[in-house]
Every structure is written in C-alpha cells, then in structure tokens.
Design an enzyme around this catalytic site. Structure first.
Site, short mmCIF file in Angstrom:
data_model
loop_
_atom_site.label_atom_id
_atom_site.label_comp_id
_atom_site.label_asym_id
_atom_site.label_seq_id
_atom_site.Cartn_x
_atom_site.Cartn_y
_atom_site.Cartn_z
N HIS A 145 39.08 40.11 43.53
CA HIS A 145 38.17 41.06 42.86
C HIS A 145 37.26 41.72 43.88
O HIS A 145 37.11 42.94 43.88
CB HIS A 145 37.32 40.33 41.81
CG HIS A 145 37.97 40.27 40.47
ND1 HIS A 145 39.21 39.74 40.26
CD2 HIS A 145 37.52 40.67 39.24
CE1 HIS A 145 39.52 39.82 38.97
NE2 HIS A 145 38.50 40.38 38.33
N HIS A 155 33.75 32.41 42.27
CA HIS A 155 34.09 32.11 43.67
C HIS A 155 32.98 31.47 44.49
O HIS A 155 31.82 31.41 44.09
CB HIS A 155 34.55 33.39 44.40
CG HIS A 155 35.95 33.76 44.09
ND1 HIS A 155 37.03 33.10 44.63
CD2 HIS A 155 36.45 34.71 43.28
CE1 HIS A 155 38.13 33.64 44.16
NE2 HIS A 155 37.81 34.62 43.34
C1 LIG Z 1 55.15 46.84 55.39
C2 LIG Z 1 54.92 48.04 54.64
C3 LIG Z 1 54.60 47.74 53.22
C4 LIG Z 1 54.15 48.96 52.56
C5 LIG Z 1 53.62 48.64 51.22
C6 LIG Z 1 53.25 49.88 50.57
C7 LIG Z 1 52.72 49.57 49.23
C8 LIG Z 1 52.78 50.74 48.39
C9 LIG Z 1 52.54 50.32 46.99
C10 LIG Z 1 52.57 51.47 46.12
C11 LIG Z 1 51.90 51.16 44.83
C12 LIG Z 1 51.09 52.32 44.41
C13 LIG Z 1 50.56 52.07 43.06
C14 LIG Z 1 49.65 53.13 42.66
C15 LIG Z 1 49.57 53.23 41.19
C16 LIG Z 1 48.88 52.05 40.62
O1 LIG Z 1 47.74 51.87 40.82
S1 LIG Z 1 49.75 50.99 39.63
C17 LIG Z 1 48.97 49.47 39.78
C18 LIG Z 1 48.12 49.07 38.63
N1 LIG Z 1 47.76 47.74 38.90
C19 LIG Z 1 46.54 47.43 39.25
O2 LIG Z 1 45.67 48.25 39.34
C20 LIG Z 1 46.31 45.95 39.52
C21 LIG Z 1 44.93 45.71 40.05
N2 LIG Z 1 44.65 44.30 39.99
C22 LIG Z 1 44.68 43.52 41.05
O3 LIG Z 1 44.95 43.92 42.14
C23 LIG Z 1 44.37 42.06 40.76
O4 LIG Z 1 44.33 41.85 39.40
C24 LIG Z 1 43.00 41.66 41.34
C25 LIG Z 1 41.90 42.60 40.90
C26 LIG Z 1 43.12 41.69 42.86
C27 LIG Z 1 42.60 40.26 40.88
O5 LIG Z 1 43.65 39.45 40.89
P1 LIG Z 1 43.56 38.04 40.08
O6 LIG Z 1 44.98 37.73 39.76
O7 LIG Z 1 42.76 38.24 38.86
O8 LIG Z 1 42.93 37.06 41.00
N1 LIG Z 2 33.66 40.16 37.49
C1 LIG Z 2 34.56 39.36 36.90
N2 LIG Z 2 34.65 39.34 35.55
C2 LIG Z 2 35.53 38.51 34.95
N3 LIG Z 2 36.39 37.69 35.59
C3 LIG Z 2 36.34 37.69 36.93
C4 LIG Z 2 35.42 38.51 37.65
N4 LIG Z 2 35.59 38.27 38.98
C5 LIG Z 2 36.56 37.35 39.07
N5 LIG Z 2 37.02 37.00 37.85
C6 LIG Z 2 38.07 36.02 37.52
O1 LIG Z 2 38.02 34.94 38.43
C7 LIG Z 2 39.33 34.60 38.86
C8 LIG Z 2 39.44 34.79 40.35
O2 LIG Z 2 39.35 36.17 40.64
P1 LIG Z 2 39.64 36.82 42.04
O3 LIG Z 2 40.34 35.80 42.89
O4 LIG Z 2 40.46 38.03 41.78
O5 LIG Z 2 38.31 37.19 42.60
C9 LIG Z 2 40.29 35.48 38.10
O6 LIG Z 2 40.69 34.76 36.97
P2 LIG Z 2 42.18 34.83 36.39
O7 LIG Z 2 43.11 34.97 37.55
O8 LIG Z 2 42.33 33.54 35.67
O9 LIG Z 2 42.16 36.02 35.51
C10 LIG Z 2 39.44 36.66 37.69
O10 LIG Z 2 39.86 37.28 36.50
#
Ligand SMILES: CCCCCCCCCCCCCCCC(=O)SCCNC(=O)CCNC(=O)[C@H](O)C(C)(C)COP(=O)(O)O
Ligand SMILES: Nc1ncnc2c1ncn2[C@@H]1O[C@H](COP(=O)(O)O)[C@@H](OP(=O)(O)O)[C@H]1O
EC number: 3.6.1.-
Length: 329
Positions: free
Chosen positions: A205, A291
C-alpha cells in the site's frame, strides 16, 4: 536554464519529505491515539507484541474482524474500490491529462516543429508513466514469478503458515512441504486461507500510494504550469476565445469547443488531484493502522527512489532529461 531547473530540484526534494512526514505522523498518531491503543488492547491474544515498532496492527491484529475505526478495516470502501485497484485510477487520471491538457493535446493550429515537440513531450510522459508502472508491477504484481515484495518476504523467513500446515497434512509421509512455500504469493496464500507471516512484508500500500501520488502530482503540476501559456498562444482558437469574452452572444462552434476544452481541462486536473488527495489520505491510514515501521519505510524507500529517479534526477543529469523529459517542459 541551469538555474531554472536547479532551484526546483531543492524545492521538489523538500516536497517529497511530506511522505516520510506522513508516515511519522501516522505512527505517532497510532502510538498516542486512545482508539489505536484500544485496538492494541483488544488484540491481547495476538502472537505479536503490539507497539508502533512491532509487526503490523491490522495485518496481525485482525482489525478487519473487530475494527475500532472504519479506516482500520481492510474492507473499507476506499480500500476496496480505490487502493486495491489503485493503479487503474492512476492510469485513468494520467490518461485524462494526456487527453485533455493543452500541453499534450491542442486544438490550435501548429507548425510542424511545434507538433513534433508536442509529440515528443507526449511520448516522454508516457515513458515516465511506463517506468513508474514497471516499478509498481515488478514490486507488487510479478517479478518473473512472485513479485519482489513476496520474494523479499520469503527470503527474510516468511511463509504461508496455515496453508503450509494443510499441505503438510495432505502430503505427510510422501514429500516435504517446505519447498512449497516458495510457490505462494501473498495473494495465493490468503486465497488458500493461509496466514502470510514471519518475514519482512514490505507495505504494498505504501509503495503503490507513494508512487502513484508522486507520479500524478508531478505530472499535474507540470501540465498546470504550462496550461495558461499553452492556451493563450496566438491562434485561431485563442482569438475566438478573446472574441467570446467581448461578445457572449456571438457563439460559434469554435468557441464552444474551446469552452468544452476548458471544462475537460479543469475536470481532468480535479480527477488527478482527487486521486492524489485520496491516495495521501489512505497512505496516512496505512501509516496509522497497518504494518511495522520498517515495512512502511521499506515501501516508502522503493517508491521514493523511483519518483526521485524519474522526476528529480533528470533535472541534474542532462542525458537522462533528454530521454524522459520533464513534466511541463
Ligand atoms: C523485465 C521487464 C518487465 C516489464 C514489466 C512491464 C509491466 C507492464 C505491466 C503493464 C500493466 C499496465 C496496467 C495498466 C492498467 C492497470 O492499471 S490495470 C491494473 C489494475 N490493478 C490495480 O490497480 C491493482 C493495484 N493493487 C495493488 O497493486 C495491490 O493490491 C496493493 C495495493 C499493492 C496491495 O496489495 P495487497 O495484496 O493488498 O497487499
Ligand atoms: N489504508 C488501508 N486501509 C485498509 N486496509 C489496508 C490499508 N493499508 C493496508 N491495508 C491492508 O493491510 C494488508 C497489508 O497491506 P499492504 O502489504 O499492501 O500494505 C492488506 O490486507 P489484505 O491483503 O488482507 O487485503 C491490505 O488490504
């Protein structure tokens, strides 16, 4: 030109300090807020010691099940529909800048060299977005298998606890389940009902929110800085705009398109700043409720390094600037 870019470098680097300041403020709030303390009291059964320096409040204290504060719930509406698909919002906001800001798209008549400059500027903006997207993607989604965050977690001794037990039971006497832990990502572990515990779990996040808000803020400031100049250039549309002020009754299609352009321009910037503000708020919430210190700071470090490399370093290194450009230039 050198001084014009040198001053902003210090200014922009200082602006980036608002991110560590946000994490500090969140951790401070978490330490002194009675609500956060109440959450810690409720979690007496947690295997982890509960302090701002200790592993995760919400992740380990199950705040999603007994939340004291709405934003401490993992299923809060902003987490589910904004952060969890945060890169989609970021992409939409960024694309709206490309489409509606005069820096990138213009209805006025241009010479071919101006068109070339605009084309180059647009390509450079897309390149900056692609670089940030690659960092986000490799860190949180995929890195030749599990993402960097997941690999880091496993490398520091983390594993998928419950799922491993289950697999261990099923395969008892046949083969050791130890190697299986490398097959899991945080997502597959949780989906299998397991608990992702033990290692250093860089905050996805924090990483994504800092990267996304940094990207959008730099791009929006650049686009806004250019907007008045880009719009007020002498040209047929600009002239029409002036006439529009002189006589409101004399509306023409050109004038209307100018007005529509202004409306879209304003709303694209509002969308971008809306995403930035909500992103900052959710970062603050993550800082308070989720975290460990170290996990938040490692997420911050990766994202800030990327923002610095994409938006500030090119101001110091000319060849880099020639490639990725600067927003608004
Ligand atoms: C070696 C070369 C490699 C090159 C790689 C290139 C990669 C290109 C990728 C192209 C993708 C473009 C996508 C653009 C359009 C989109 O945005 S679609 C994706 C929609 N999905 C999201 O927005 C997901 C966002 N969420 C997260 O990333 C995670 O949930 C989080 C916030 C990081 C938290 O994760 P937790 O599981 O909750 O911990
Ligand atoms: N601002 C926020 N609000 C709600 N959930 C959050 C948050 N920040 C982190 N989390 C939750 O905490 C976990 C660890 O987040 P991260 O590693 O991406 O920072 C994730 O749970 P889940 O994976 O169970 O959904 C994420 O959804």
């Amino acid at each position: 030109m050198a001084t014009a870019t040198a001053r902003p470098v210090t200014l922009l680097s200082t602006v980036l300090l608002m991110y560590p300041a946000t994490l500090l403020l969140g951790s401070l709030f978490s330490a002194i807020s009675p609500t956060a303390r109440h959450s810690r009291d409720l979690s007496g059964s947690s295997p982890q010691p509960a302090s701002p320096l200790a592993p995760s409040l919400a992740t380990d204290l199950h705040l999603s099940e007994s939340p004291v504060n709405y934003f401490a719930r993992k299923n809060n509406i902003f987490n589910v529909y904004f952060v969890k698909i945060g890169w989609l919002w970021t992409t939409a906001a960024f694309v709206s800048l490309l489409i509606f800001q005069p820096l990138y798209s213009s209805s006025r008549r241009e010479s071919s060299s101006q068109q070339q400059a605009r084309f180059r500027r647009t390509l450079q903006a897309i390149l900056r977005y692609a670089l940030a997207t690659t960092v986000w993607y490799l860190a949180t989604q995929w890195f030749f298998g599990p993402a960097i965050i997941d690999r880091g977690f496993i490398a520091t001794g983390g594993k998928c606890e419950r799922a491993l037990e289950e697999v261990g039971k099923m395969t008892a006497g046949q083969r050791s389940p130890t190697g299986l832990e490398t097959l899991f990502t945080a997502a597959t572990c949780k989906a299998a009902g397991g608990a992702w515990r033990g290692g250093h779990d860089i905050s996805g996040h924090v990483l994504m929110l800092v990267l996304a808000t940094g990207l959008l803020a730099f791009e929006a400031v650049g686009a806004s800085a250019c907007a008045p100049a880009c719009v007020s250039q002498v040209g047929p549309t600009a002239d029409a705009g002036r006439e529009r002020k002189a006589s409101d009754a004399d509306s023409t299609p050109v004038i209307n398109s100018n007005e529509t352009g202004g409306f879209a321009r304003t709303w694209s910037l509002r969308l971008v700043w809306g995403v930035v503000c909500l992103g900052w708020w959710m970062l603050f919430m993550t800082a308070i409720w989720f975290h460990t210190w170290l996990e938040k700071w490692s997420g911050l470090f990766i994202a800030l390094s990327a923002v610095y490399a994409i938006y500030i370093l090119p101001r110091r290194i000319a060849p880099l600037k020639d490639v990725v450009g600067l927003p608004g230039v």
